[in-house]
Enzyme design. Sequence first.
Site, mmCIF file in Angstrom:
data_model
loop_
_atom_site.group_PDB
_atom_site.id
_atom_site.type_symbol
_atom_site.label_atom_id
_atom_site.label_comp_id
_atom_site.label_asym_id
_atom_site.label_seq_id
_atom_site.Cartn_x
_atom_site.Cartn_y
_atom_site.Cartn_z
ATOM 1 N N ASN A 1 -6.330 -16.776 47.881
ATOM 2 C CA ASN A 1 -5.520 -16.598 46.380
ATOM 3 C C ASN A 1 -5.534 -17.802 45.489
ATOM 4 O O ASN A 1 -5.822 -19.125 46.533
ATOM 5 C CB ASN A 1 -4.041 -16.243 47.002
ATOM 6 C CG ASN A 1 -3.351 -16.888 47.988
ATOM 7 O OD1 ASN A 1 -3.475 -17.632 47.504
ATOM 8 N ND2 ASN A 1 -2.854 -15.824 48.218
ATOM 9 N N PHE B 1 9.940 -18.060 50.287
ATOM 10 C CA PHE B 1 9.511 -18.485 48.936
ATOM 11 C C PHE B 1 9.701 -17.828 48.314
ATOM 12 O O PHE B 1 8.805 -16.590 49.136
ATOM 13 C CB PHE B 1 8.581 -19.389 48.605
ATOM 14 C CG PHE B 1 8.376 -20.923 48.854
ATOM 15 C CD1 PHE B 1 9.207 -21.685 49.827
ATOM 16 C CD2 PHE B 1 8.879 -21.846 48.225
ATOM 17 C CE1 PHE B 1 9.870 -23.087 49.620
ATOM 18 C CE2 PHE B 1 9.045 -23.093 47.149
ATOM 19 C CZ PHE B 1 9.501 -23.480 48.694
#
Length: 405
Positions: A213, A332
């Site tokens: 990614n 996160f």
Amino acid sequence: MNDLQGKHLVLGLTGGIACYKAAELCRAFIKEGATVQVVMTEAAEQFITPVTMQALSGRPVYTSQWDVREPNNMPHIHLSREADAIVIAPCSADFLARLVHGRADELLSLMCLARPIERVPLLIAPAMNREMWAHPATQRNMAQLASDGATILGVGSGFQACGETGDGRMLEPAELLEDIVAFLQPKALAGKRVVVTAGPTFEALDPIRGITNHSSGKMGFAIARAAREAGADVTLVAGPVHLATPRGVARVDVKSARQMMEATLAAVPRADVFIATAAVADWRPTSESGQKIKKDGTGQAPMVAFTENPDILATVARSERAQRRELFCVGFAAESHDLLAHARAKRERKGIPLLAGNIGPLTFGQDDNQLLLVDEQGAQELPRAPKLQLARTLVAEIARRLPRT
Ligand code: CTP
């Protein structure tokens, strides 16, 4: 970002070929917002002129204790009282010995001796030939200086101006800058151990291809650096990224989610804080082909089956030490919309005390970011800022939430 804004540094140069690097160091200090007063020994003037250092620092250089510019003729007193730190770069073997003996027969050593020892730190960047560096006298002097309260910034290794190869080169200006900036940061995590995951993971499909990614790893690396600056012992478990390791940070490179899990589980049992910034792939191809998957000429794309990857953060958060809050876990969340609602839900789902939410497209690959911190009490916005600045704020917020020891 001006990491040295408002700081006044005295940069001392002593006799050594590394004086040429001091010019760049001086410039780097100025670029980071510091004011710099250069003081040079007579030997340093053999290697670089005061004119160069004056031009770079924007201030006349001091070279003598008898400087008539001083109304009371005491530059050693007022130069040392004004400084937030005195940095000797390069520091020669001779100058180390002079400092150890408290010599005071020329301005630079006199000024170091006259500094208020509790208030004005002395940082030393040694530079010398490898044999001089390895000599017991030098090593003894360094140990003595450290126990007298100076901070030794270490040396580099490699090819030396004398033609030999080994330890003793002065650190590069960029390395010295990073160390000095770190030195001047508050030590909110002194004595703590921190583990950070960062970057993307890479899930191999065959020896040529895989799934990954857009995570750049910048936020995680900034957090690792900020934690180190705050005095922590930091392990950074990094997915495949092209970023320099922050100084003083132990880095473990991994590729896949499962490797990241393994490296993390090996590091967290000794940690006080775990910060999961990595963008871990949610799925991996169920099987990895040992050979490149070739087109078979039918025009049909191969079918790829996926298996869910282990959730590293959730696994660590379920551990006994995390449950007892001996290990403080921070997650996160990268979202595209409804940040607050998603961040709240994710914090609960992962069972962690603190979660930092951000909008994915606004952070991936960028140097700036903005965060939404969500904990039991509520939510707090950290406005858009350079990632290192946000990382320092996040580290301070984490430190504030740790149990007092
Ligand atoms: N994380 C992890 N291991 C995974 C997946 C995520 O450690 N296998 C961590 C990330 O490092 C981050 C947080 O968990 O701290 C992100 O949670 P996650 O639920 O994976 O976020 P998204 O993928 O954004 O979830 P969603 O599918 O809900 O968007």
